[in-house]
Design a protein around this motif. Sequence first.
Motif: not given
Length: 174
Positions: A139-153
Amino acid sequence: APVTGGAGWAEEWDRLRTEGAWHAVYWVAEWPRTETGVGFWQPLLGQNGAWRTVTLIAEPVPARVALRQIRRSQVSRAADAAHRTRTGRLDAEADRVEVDDLTRREADLIAGHGDLRFGALIVVSAPDRAALDSASALMETAAAQSMCDVRRLVGQQATAHTAAALPLAASVLK
């Protein structure tokens, strides 16, 4: 499909165990900074063998509050531009895009359209800890491909899971 609540769960620092699955909740901390097409989230929404729940939150911003925020940003941008001029630095394309966005948002508000504040939570679920770690990495890789920065809470998995996985229609963007 994973259980999204129930009689019992155990919260850990960065994950949550329910009766039938392990879960990790992520917050979309930053959206794409460049203009994107309608399919920009496709890598993130695609399955890739993982269970995901994506909750998109769109909270209306009162017009007077939105206009005040826009004008504050415009003043800040103008001051930054004046400083760059004084120091002999050129404007970056990102600065021009942001000024254009502020101008467009202001025009939309004046024309009577509302402003929205967006947020998103992503729940990654898997049957066991090892599978959760693997699914989270995907999911973190997919988020990077979507140009989104995600943070695990961390330290708030149960609350975040409830907000992300259950349709409560409550504001979580405070």
